[in-house]
Design a protein around this motif. Structure first.
Motif, PDB file in Angstrom:
ATOM      1  N   GLY A  65      30.810  -1.829   8.547  1.00  0.00           N
ATOM      2  CA  GLY A  65      32.005  -1.774   8.071  1.00  0.00           C
ATOM      3  C   GLY A  65      32.134  -1.607   6.534  1.00  0.00           C
ATOM      4  O   GLY A  65      32.870  -1.702   5.593  1.00  0.00           O
ATOM      5  N   GLY A  67      31.409   0.898   4.647  1.00  0.00           N
ATOM      6  CA  GLY A  67      31.909   2.111   4.022  1.00  0.00           C
ATOM      7  C   GLY A  67      30.892   3.194   3.868  1.00  0.00           C
ATOM      8  O   GLY A  67      30.908   3.946   3.279  1.00  0.00           O
ATOM      9  N   LYS A  68      29.864   3.098   4.570  1.00  0.00           N
ATOM     10  CA  LYS A  68      28.774   4.019   4.807  1.00  0.00           C
ATOM     11  C   LYS A  68      29.388   5.351   5.269  1.00  0.00           C
ATOM     12  O   LYS A  68      29.209   6.417   4.358  1.00  0.00           O
ATOM     13  N   SER A  69      29.726   5.474   6.334  1.00  0.00           N
ATOM     14  CA  SER A  69      30.390   6.640   6.460  1.00  0.00           C
ATOM     15  C   SER A  69      31.460   7.335   5.574  1.00  0.00           C
ATOM     16  O   SER A  69      31.571   8.653   5.569  1.00  0.00           O
ATOM     17  N   THR A  70      32.317   6.319   5.188  1.00  0.00           N
ATOM     18  CA  THR A  70      33.341   7.011   4.326  1.00  0.00           C
ATOM     19  C   THR A  70      32.781   7.471   3.144  1.00  0.00           C
ATOM     20  O   THR A  70      33.389   8.207   2.207  1.00  0.00           O
ATOM     21  N   ASP A  90      35.857   3.298  10.860  1.00  0.00           N
ATOM     22  CA  ASP A  90      36.883   2.336  11.831  1.00  0.00           C
ATOM     23  C   ASP A  90      37.093   1.170  11.064  1.00  0.00           C
ATOM     24  O   ASP A  90      36.298   0.572  10.157  1.00  0.00           O
ATOM     25  N   SER A  96      29.154  -2.092  14.804  1.00  0.00           N
ATOM     26  CA  SER A  96      28.894  -0.943  14.350  1.00  0.00           C
ATOM     27  C   SER A  96      29.702   0.338  14.838  1.00  0.00           C
ATOM     28  O   SER A  96      29.546   0.507  15.969  1.00  0.00           O
ATOM     29  N   PHE A  97      30.410   0.967  14.065  1.00  0.00           N
ATOM     30  CA  PHE A  97      31.306   2.168  14.561  1.00  0.00           C
ATOM     31  C   PHE A  97      30.484   3.301  14.844  1.00  0.00           C
ATOM     32  O   PHE A  97      30.524   4.194  15.875  1.00  0.00           O
ATOM     33  N   THR A  98      29.477   3.312  13.860  1.00  0.00           N
ATOM     34  CA  THR A  98      28.465   4.417  13.815  1.00  0.00           C
ATOM     35  C   THR A  98      27.423   4.352  14.740  1.00  0.00           C
ATOM     36  O   THR A  98      26.852   3.145  14.608  1.00  0.00           O
ATOM     37  N   ASP A 218      38.625  -1.549  -4.749  1.00  0.00           N
ATOM     38  CA  ASP A 218      39.812  -1.597  -4.750  1.00  0.00           C
ATOM     39  C   ASP A 218      40.354  -2.746  -4.162  1.00  0.00           C
ATOM     40  O   ASP A 218      41.528  -3.723  -4.479  1.00  0.00           O
ATOM     41  N   ASN A 260      35.723   4.611  -2.120  1.00  0.00           N
ATOM     42  CA  ASN A 260      35.927   5.462  -1.542  1.00  0.00           C
ATOM     43  C   ASN A 260      37.471   6.032  -1.234  1.00  0.00           C
ATOM     44  O   ASN A 260      38.156   5.420  -1.588  1.00  0.00           O
TER      45      ASN A 260
HETATM   46  N1  LIG Z   1      40.009  -0.135   0.643  1.00  0.00           N
HETATM   47  C1  LIG Z   1      38.897   0.439   0.868  1.00  0.00           C
HETATM   48  N2  LIG Z   1      38.587   0.697   2.192  1.00  0.00           N
HETATM   49  C2  LIG Z   1      37.420   1.281   2.433  1.00  0.00           C
HETATM   50  C3  LIG Z   1      36.609   1.926   1.431  1.00  0.00           C
HETATM   51  N3  LIG Z   1      35.372   2.403   2.028  1.00  0.00           N
HETATM   52  C4  LIG Z   1      35.608   2.258   3.272  1.00  0.00           C
HETATM   53  N4  LIG Z   1      36.859   1.500   3.598  1.00  0.00           N
HETATM   54  C5  LIG Z   1      37.458   1.324   4.952  1.00  0.00           C
HETATM   55  O1  LIG Z   1      36.441   0.553   5.639  1.00  0.00           O
HETATM   56  C6  LIG Z   1      36.494   0.463   6.964  1.00  0.00           C
HETATM   57  C7  LIG Z   1      34.866   0.788   7.523  1.00  0.00           C
HETATM   58  O2  LIG Z   1      34.587   1.981   6.840  1.00  0.00           O
HETATM   59  P1  LIG Z   1      33.223   2.744   7.475  1.00  0.00           P
HETATM   60  O3  LIG Z   1      32.936   4.050   6.663  1.00  0.00           O
HETATM   61  O4  LIG Z   1      33.390   2.999   8.850  1.00  0.00           O
HETATM   62  O5  LIG Z   1      32.115   1.637   7.433  1.00  0.00           O
HETATM   63  P2  LIG Z   1      30.600   1.978   7.954  1.00  0.00           P
HETATM   64  O6  LIG Z   1      29.641   1.159   6.961  1.00  0.00           O
HETATM   65  O7  LIG Z   1      30.289   3.252   8.146  1.00  0.00           O
HETATM   66  O8  LIG Z   1      30.420   1.092   9.192  1.00  0.00           O
HETATM   67  P3  LIG Z   1      29.715   1.019  10.448  1.00  0.00           P
HETATM   68  O9  LIG Z   1      29.761   2.541  10.945  1.00  0.00           O
HETATM   69  O10 LIG Z   1      30.446   0.484  11.588  1.00  0.00           O
HETATM   70  O11 LIG Z   1      28.287   0.524  10.210  1.00  0.00           O
HETATM   71  C8  LIG Z   1      37.336   1.839   7.206  1.00  0.00           C
HETATM   72  O12 LIG Z   1      38.488   1.371   7.447  1.00  0.00           O
HETATM   73  C9  LIG Z   1      37.458   2.592   5.849  1.00  0.00           C
HETATM   74  O13 LIG Z   1      38.451   3.457   5.608  1.00  0.00           O
HETATM   75  C10 LIG Z   1      36.950   1.768   0.058  1.00  0.00           C
HETATM   76  O14 LIG Z   1      36.249   1.823  -0.881  1.00  0.00           O
HETATM   77  N5  LIG Z   1      38.078   1.198   0.014  1.00  0.00           N
END
Ligand SMILES: Nc1nc2c(ncn2[C@@H]2O[C@H](COP(=O)(O)OP(=O)(O)OP(=O)(O)O)[C@@H](O)[C@H]2O)c(=O)[nH]1
Ligand SMILES: [Mg+2]
Length: 295
Positions: A65, A67-70, A90, A96-98, A218, A260
């Motif tokens: 979570g 924000g890697k995928s984002t 997610d 982990s969603f990914t 943010d 992001n």
């Molecule tokens: N407010 C805010 N939310 C963010 C930001 N980056 C990501 N998110 C939110 O954080 C949540 C998790 O983001 P992902 O990109 O799924 O995180 P991840 O690292 O890929 O997570 P896994 O795949 O589960 O390991 C999502 O709901 C995104 O929309 C950011 O910079 N600001």
């Protein structure tokens, strides 16, 4: 007595934290990134200087979570000038969603693709959950094929059809980027820090350059949410960068703050600027690695 305790030990530190999260320097402690168009031009014309590499590979790694995928979606959004959601993200799972290893290329329209790719990986979790540290090491060396589904309890073996026996330079990772939410630096679990440290040491053995991105600025700082120009003015965010530097040993100039595109439906120049600044540094560091590989 209870009310006194509540005020001194809970309310006071909480108020201090809120006030500190609003404090800003009069000037940014890191200059606001250069002109976006110049960086876009740099990315557009970028080709690895090492003739054996067709592209530069960036791997994003970090807790669940983070924000890697984002971040990968955000990079695509900046390059395509509109908000893109390719890699699924997610908000609620806690796990982990990914789950699969995936390479993302970025389109230049009729001109093909940019000469860098990003890899998304399963997030790190505590104990036996999340991506296996040994799988990350294999990914760094290029042994993991796309679409490999990570199994937290079991590392990828040579007999698996998604194990690449003879990786080329193109399959290897050329720059490793640790992604952590800015507001979570102080609460990262000991186990996740240990795993991040293990990967960091393994990458160092391979001479792979390493950067870090602190995301969700943010959420961590109301001033940064109000205006991305405040990101490098925020005292709280600077403190998180310094804490993270001490926690994992990254030098401060290798840590970048990013917001992001997670809830927006259109892009904006100031948010782009921070993403582009970090991306340019990833390319420069990765390119140095590729260039000096055969020295
Ligand atoms: N407010 C805010 N939310 C963010 C930001 N980056 C990501 N998110 C939110 O954080 C949540 C998790 O983001 P992902 O990109 O799924 O995180 P991840 O690292 O890929 O997570 P896994 O795949 O589960 O390991 C999502 O709901 C995104 O929309 C950011 O910079 N600001
Ligand atoms: Mg993900």
């Amino acid at each position: 007595m209870f009310i006194f305790y509540l005020c001194v030990h809970i309310m006071l530190p909480l108020c201090e934290r809120v006030i500190f999260s609003l404090a800003t320097f009069s000037k940014p402690w890191r200059p606001f990134p250069e002109n976006n168009e110049d960086i876009l031009e740099f990315l557009n014309s970028y080709k690895p200087q090492n003739q054996e590499a067709n592209h530069l590979r960036i791997l994003f790694l970090g807790p669940v979570g983070a924000g890697k995928s984002t971040l990968i979606n955000s990079i695509d959004s900046v390059l395509q000038h509109r908000v893109i959601v390719r890699g699924l993200t997610d908000a609620i799972s806690g796990k982990s969603f990914t789950r699969k290893y995936k390479t993302y290329k970025f389109s230049k329209g009729s001109q093909g693709h940019y000469s860098f790719v990003c890899n998304d990986i399963m997030g790190m979790e505590q104990k036996d959950g999340g991506v296996h540290v040994e799988d990350i090491k294999l990914a760094l060396r290029g042994h993991v094929k796309d679409d490999y589904e990570f199994k937290p309890q079991q590392q990828l073996t040579k007999s698996d059809e998604r194990y690449r026996s003879c990786p080329s330079l193109n399959d290897r990772v050329h720059v490793l980027v640790t992604v952590v939410p800015a507001g979570s630096v102080s609460i990262l679990s000991e186990e996740v820090v240990k795993k991040l440290r293990k990967v960091r040491l393994a990458a160092r053995e391979m001479d792979i350059p390493q950067l870090a991105i602190l995301t969700k600025v943010d959420e961590a700082c109301p001033k940064a949410k109000q205006d991305p120009k405040n990101i490098y003015k925020s005292k709280y965010l600077k403190e998180q960068v310094e804490k993270f530097s001490q926690l994992l040993g990254f030098s401060v100039n290798c840590i970048f703050l990013v917001k992001n595109y997670s809830s927006e439906i259109s892009i904006d120049d100031d948010t782009d600027a921070h993403i582009l600044c970090a991306l340019k540094q990833m390319i420069l560091h990765g390119n140095d690695f590729l260039t000096h590989l055969n020295d």
